[in-house]
Design an enzyme around this catalytic site. Structure first.
Site, PDB file in Angstrom:
ATOM      1  N   TYR A   1       4.497 -28.997 -15.121  1.00 42.82           N
ATOM      2  CA  TYR A   1       3.690 -29.958 -15.883  1.00 42.82           C
ATOM      3  C   TYR A   1       2.231 -29.508 -16.012  1.00 42.82           C
ATOM      4  CZ  TYR A   1       7.190 -33.646 -16.558  1.00 42.82           C
ATOM      5  OH  TYR A   1       8.279 -34.370 -16.979  1.00 42.82           O
TER       6      TYR A   1
ATOM      7  N   GLU B   1      -1.251 -26.369 -23.427  1.00 45.65           N
ATOM      8  CA  GLU B   1      -1.571 -27.285 -24.520  1.00 45.65           C
ATOM      9  C   GLU B   1      -3.083 -27.380 -24.726  1.00 45.65           C
ATOM     10  OE1 GLU B   1       0.320 -31.039 -23.818  1.00 45.65           O
ATOM     11  OE2 GLU B   1       2.243 -30.103 -23.362  1.00 45.65           O
TER      12      GLU B   1
END
Length: 241
Positions: free
Chosen positions: A165, A172
Site C-alpha cells: 500500500y 501514485e
C-alpha cells in the site's frame, strides 16, 4: 390448526426465499472476485513476462500492453463501493470509495488523458503494485464466499498490504507530481475564470490538493487494514483457545 399451518408455511417460504437470495449473493460475489482475480493476475503475469523477456526496456511499454485489462478491472471495481452500501458485504463504504476513486484519478484522469505519461517508468510501478495487491485480495474474498480458508493466502492478504500500500501510494504520488507540468502546459481540465479574476485555474492546482488527500487516504486504508488484521487474527486466537 389452519392458522398455525398457514403461519408455518409463510415462515418456511420466507426462509427458502432468504436461502435463495443468500445463494445468489454468494454466486455473484464469487464470480466478481474470480473475474477480478483473473484480470489482475493477467496484468501481473504480463508485466513479469515482458520484464523477463525484454529486460528493463519493457517498463516503458507497460501501459501499451496492459491498459485495456486495467481499464476493465478498474471499471468493474466501482461495484466494491456499491456492495457494502447495499449490505452485500460486511465492510465499510468509505475505505473502499477512497481506494477506487483514488485509482480512477491516476488511471483515467492522468494516464488515460496524457499520452506523455503513458510511456514513463512510473506506470510500471503503479500497475505492478496494484496488481500485486489484488492477486492476494481477490482470491481471499473468493474463497471466503464458499467458506474456505487457505492459511498462506490469509497471511499474505493481511500482511502484504503493509509494504504494497505505501509503495503503491508513493508511485501514485510520483505520477501526480510528474503530470503537473503537463497539465500546466496543456491547460487540460483547467477551469476558466471571468476576465476580472484571471485566465483560468490550472488542473494542476487540484492535483496538488489531491496529493494531500492521497496520503490521507493511505492513512485511512492502513488503519482500516490494520483493524481488519487484528480482528481476524484475534478471532482466530479465541477459536484456538
Amino acid at each position: 390448526m389452519d392458522t398455525v399451518t398457514t403461519a408455518e408455511l409463510t415462515r418456511s417460504s420466507e426462509s427458502r426465499s432468504w436461502d435463495v437470495l443468500e445463494t445468489l449473493t454468494k454466486i455473484y460475489l464469487f464470480t466478481y472476485n474470480l473475474i477480478q482475480f483473473l484480470g489482475f493476475l493477467w496484468i501481473f503475469s504480463s508485466i513479469t513476462v515482458q520484464l523477463a523477456l525484454e529486460g528493463t526496456d519493457s517498463v516503458h511499454h507497460t501501459f501499451d500492453y496492459c491498459w485495456i485489462m486495467m481499464f476493465i478491472c478498474q471499471i468493474l471495481a466501482v461495484v466494491e463501493v456499491i456492495n457494502p452500501a447495499l449490505g452485500l458485504v460486511n465492510t465499510a463504504v468509505f475505505p473502499a470509495m477512497v481506494q477506487v476513486m483514488g485509482r480512477n484519478v491516476i488511471l483515467f484522469v492522468i494516464f488515460g488523458s496524457l499520452a506523455e505519461m503513458q510511456n514513463r517508468i512510473v506506470v510500471f510501478f503503479v500497475f505492478y503494485t496494484w496488481s500485486a495487491i489484488e492477486i492476494f485480495r481477490y482470491p481471499f474474498y473468493m474463497l471466503a464466499c464458499v467458506g474456505v480458508e487457505w492459511r498462506l493466502l490469509t497471511w499474505l492478504r493481511y500482511t502484504s498490504w503493509a509494504l504494497l500500500y505505501p509503495l503503491g501510494t508513493l508511485a501514485e504520488a510520483v505520477t501526480v507530481i510528474q503530470s503537473l507540468s503537463i497539465f500546466d502546459e496543456s491547460d487540460l481540465y483547467s477551469i476558466p475564470l471571468p476576465a476580472a479574476l484571471g485566465q483560468s485555474i490550472s488542473f494542476s492546482f487540484t492535483l496538488k490538493l489531491y496529493l494531500f488527500v492521497m496520503f490521507l487516504g493511505l492513512f485511512i486504508n492502513l488503519r482500516h487494514m490494520n483493524s481488519q488484521r487484528r480482528r481476524h487474527f484475534i478471532r482466530k486466537e479465541f477459536k484456538v483457545d
